[in-house]
Motif scaffolding. Structure first.
Motif, PDB file in Angstrom:
ATOM      1  N   ASP A   1       0.842  -1.202   0.000  1.00 41.58           N
ATOM      2  CA  ASP A   1       0.000   0.000   0.000  1.00 41.58           C
ATOM      3  C   ASP A   1       0.875   1.249   0.000  1.00 41.58           C
ATOM      4  N   LYS A   2       0.882   1.989  -1.109  1.00 45.45           N
ATOM      5  CA  LYS A   2       1.723   3.178  -1.223  1.00 45.45           C
ATOM      6  C   LYS A   2       1.320   4.277  -0.243  1.00 45.45           C
ATOM      7  N   ASN A   3       0.058   4.252   0.207  1.00 41.55           N
ATOM      8  CA  ASN A   3      -0.387   5.241   1.191  1.00 41.55           C
ATOM      9  C   ASN A   3       0.285   5.037   2.551  1.00 41.55           C
TER      10      ASN A   3
ATOM     11  N   GLU B   1       5.120   5.876   4.652  1.00 36.53           N
ATOM     12  CA  GLU B   1       5.459   7.016   5.492  1.00 36.53           C
ATOM     13  C   GLU B   1       6.415   6.528   6.579  1.00 36.53           C
TER      14      GLU B   1
ATOM     15  N   LYS C   1      -5.180   3.101   9.460  1.00 43.18           N
ATOM     16  CA  LYS C   1      -4.815   2.845   8.064  1.00 43.18           C
ATOM     17  C   LYS C   1      -4.481   1.367   7.846  1.00 43.18           C
TER      18      LYS C   1
END
Length: 309
Positions: A51-53, A56, A296
């Motif tokens: 998941d690129k989101n 972080e 998330k």
């Protein structure tokens, strides 16, 4: 060469001697526990990678945390499972040193990663406008490398010093290898002085890591008290870190107490359970804590489980 320093080729592990009557039950429970540890940690790692989101710093450090759990448990569980199937519990001299290296660097990396996570949360909550410049890609890579390489090198020095000791007994009163237990087998205690100095230096280094974590969260709590938004951030992202830190410190404290005092009053089964806690509870609970607490990750895992796009 290592074999020229010590004539001992194998160690006999006596920690499982009292469990022969229940070894198949223990085998099933150990295998189940290891499979669950693999499942929950790999699930979090794969979720973050795909998941690129989630690319972080906070989630990258969490991914590092779970990878370290896989590293530490892989150095322990396969050997334990083999021993539960075997009538004689032995490990080669080099294998014992490798297991001690893996176990020691796993523990130190846990605390190092927790300190890096504390720093990340401090910057995110107390210096939000500077977050992306402070936690740049280069700094992120440096912190991840620091979390893994520094503990590995520090413990590597202690293992190297241990490998140069002449040992007079092949019997270890545990069911896995720990550096200090090997050092206690030295023929000449005076030769272990340098080992003790390095151990004390390592303890001091990681004491300051723990002190840094405590100071960071004290400052975070002070900052978050006056802001509803910051309080929400703290509850969402810092509470899992604090829970992980508490679990880690409690399990390690019990292990150190058993190892240092080595009380003969405790039954072997109890000492075994205390010794293995840090390889069961943190690797098992940490991914679950973060998975449930960080929305998330929780939402992404639920999407995968329900096969939704």
């Amino acid at each position: 060469m290592m074999d020229n320093v010590s004539q001992i080729r194998i160690f006999f592990l006596s920690g499982l001697n009292e469990t022969n009557n229940h070894r198949f039950t223990l085998l099933f429970l150990t295998l189940l526990c290891y499979c669950i540890i693999l499942l929950v940690n790999i699930s979090v790692i794969v979720t973050i990678i795909l998941d690129k989101n989630l690319h972080e710093p906070m989630y990258i450090f969490l991914c590092t945390f779970c990878m370290n759990a896989l590293y530490g448990t892989t150095g322990f569980y396969p050997k334990l499972l083999w021993d539960l199937l075997s009538p004689v519990h032995v490990i080669s001299y080099p294998g014992c040193l490798v297991q001690a290296q893996v176990g020691g660097s796993f523990v130190c990396s846990e605390l190092t990663i927790l300190s890096v996570m504390a720093y990340d949360r401090y910057v995110a909550i107390c210096r939000p406008l500077e977050y992306h410049s402070v936690m740049s890609k280069q700094i992120l890579i440096m912190l991840v490398c620091y979390s893994w390489l520094t503990p590995f090198c520090i413990i590597g020095i202690t293992i190297f010093l241990t490998s140069r000791l002449k040992l007079c007994s092949p019997y270890i009163d545990k069911f896995f290898c720990v550096n200090w237990m090997i050092v206690k087998l030295a023929c000449f205690p005076a030769e272990t002085a340098i080992n003790s100095i390095v151990v004390y230096i390592t303890v001091i280094i990681y004491f300051f890591h723990g002190f840094f974590i405590i100071l960071s969260y004290m400052y975070l709590i002070k900052t978050c008290v006056s802001s509803i938004e910051n309080r929400a951030k703290f509850m969402q992202t810092c509470v899992p870190h604090l829970m992980s830190l508490f679990i880690f410190l409690v399990t390690i404290l019990f292990e150190l107490m058993i190892m240092w005092f080595d009380s003969k009053d405790f039954p072997q089964t109890f000492k075994n359970f205390v010794s293995i806690e840090f390889l069961i509870i943190p690797p098992l609970l940490n991914p679950l804590i973060y998975g449930f607490k960080l929305s998330k990750i929780r939402n992404r895992i639920m999407v995968v489980l329900t096969l939704k796009n």
